[in-house]
Enzyme design. Structure first.
Site, mmCIF file in Angstrom:
data_model
loop_
_atom_site.group_PDB
_atom_site.id
_atom_site.type_symbol
_atom_site.label_atom_id
_atom_site.label_comp_id
_atom_site.label_asym_id
_atom_site.label_seq_id
_atom_site.Cartn_x
_atom_site.Cartn_y
_atom_site.Cartn_z
ATOM 1 N N LEU A 89 8.326 0.513 1.821
ATOM 2 C CA LEU A 89 8.656 0.882 3.226
ATOM 3 C C LEU A 89 9.599 0.080 3.911
ATOM 4 C CD1 LEU A 89 4.859 1.378 4.347
ATOM 5 C CD2 LEU A 89 6.528 3.059 4.256
ATOM 6 N N HIS A 100 -4.265 -4.219 -3.269
ATOM 7 C CA HIS A 100 -3.355 -4.584 -4.444
ATOM 8 C C HIS A 100 -4.410 -4.887 -5.456
ATOM 9 C CE1 HIS A 100 -0.021 -6.241 -6.507
ATOM 10 N NE2 HIS A 100 -0.784 -7.081 -7.235
HETATM 11 C C1 GRF Z 1 -4.884 1.166 -6.841
HETATM 12 O O1 GRF Z 1 -5.158 0.422 -7.964
HETATM 13 C C2 GRF Z 1 -4.383 0.513 -5.847
HETATM 14 O O2 GRF Z 1 -4.717 -1.125 -5.906
HETATM 15 C C3 GRF Z 1 -2.989 0.374 -6.143
HETATM 16 O O3 GRF Z 1 -2.580 1.716 -6.524
HETATM 17 C C4 GRF Z 1 -3.968 2.107 -7.145
HETATM 18 C C5 GRF Z 1 -4.024 3.354 -6.544
HETATM 19 O O4 GRF Z 1 -5.353 4.033 -7.044
HETATM 20 N N1 GRF Z 1 -2.155 0.076 -4.805
HETATM 21 P P1 GRF Z 1 -5.796 5.213 -6.430
HETATM 22 O O5 GRF Z 1 -4.939 6.384 -6.162
HETATM 23 O O6 GRF Z 1 -6.310 4.868 -5.025
HETATM 24 O O7 GRF Z 1 -6.940 5.836 -7.245
#
Ligand code: GRF
Length: 199
Positions: free
Chosen positions: A96, A112
């Protein structure tokens, strides 16, 4: 009045699902609602998840915009239409622009899949994170929900939760363990952010 959340996604949307479920039946019930879901991928399963809960899901195609700033402006315009109070990034893979982050300063949360500040930064997403953690021989990892500022994975941490790593864990098994924790803490972090705002 319920807090309105806009969720930005690129993929499967299991974190989106955990937020929706929490708004419907969990700790965010009567407190928040997912008002709109925006994806940069037309085929993100997250959009299906939104649809099955009667939440508007919108695909905004980066290719239709000349540059990243106009793309972010288009996302901002949609979010404003829905009077969004908070923006949750849930596996949203595009960066972003600072202008967007400034506009919604203190209102954007990200999850994260590691214990920030370790294993964050550019290129540290998805399986790359878990591979790096395993390669480094870490004994624990986890998930972090933080406010988004203009640096990658840098803003103030709201909640972190650890998982332990055994010597038979692989990046795939670690990702599964961490994802479980992600679903648990994202809703708690949203609740904390809302309550902080109301004080
Ligand atoms: C998760 O591991 C999150 O931490 C990261 O991307 C992944 C997304 O998974 N930022 P989902 O699409 O919510 O299943």
């Amino acid at each position: 009045m319920k807090t309105k959340i806009g969720v930005l996604v690129s993929g499967g949307g299991s974190n989106l699902q955990s937020i929706i479920d929490s708004c419907e039946n969990g700790i965010l019930k009567n407190l928040a609602e997912v008002a709109v879901v925006i994806s940069n991928k037309a085929d993100a399963f997250a959009l299906e998840r939104a649809k099955s809960h009667k939440i508007t899901g919108i695909f905004i195609d980066r290719k239709k915009f000349a540059d990243a700033v106009s793309y972010c402006n288009a996302i901002a315009a949609e979010l404003k239409k829905y009077n969004i109070d908070f923006i949750c990034l849930a596996g949203f893979l595009l960066k972003l622009e600072p202008v967007f982050i400034k506009e919604f300063s203190g209102k954007i949360l990200n999850i994260h899949p590691a214990l920030l500040p370790k294993f964050g930064g550019k290129g540290m997403y998805g399986h790359y994170v878990h591979e790096a953690v395993i390669t480094a021989g870490e004994k624990e990892s986890g998930a972090t929900v933080h406010y988004v500022d203009e640096e990658y994975d840098h803003g103030k941490i709201i909640i972190q939760k650890k998982v332990s790593i055994s010597n038979i864990d692989t990046p795939v098994s670690l990702a599964q363990k961490v994802l479980k924790v992600e679903h648990e803490i994202y809703q708690k972090a949203i609740k904390a952010a809302i309550e902080k705002e109301k004080k």
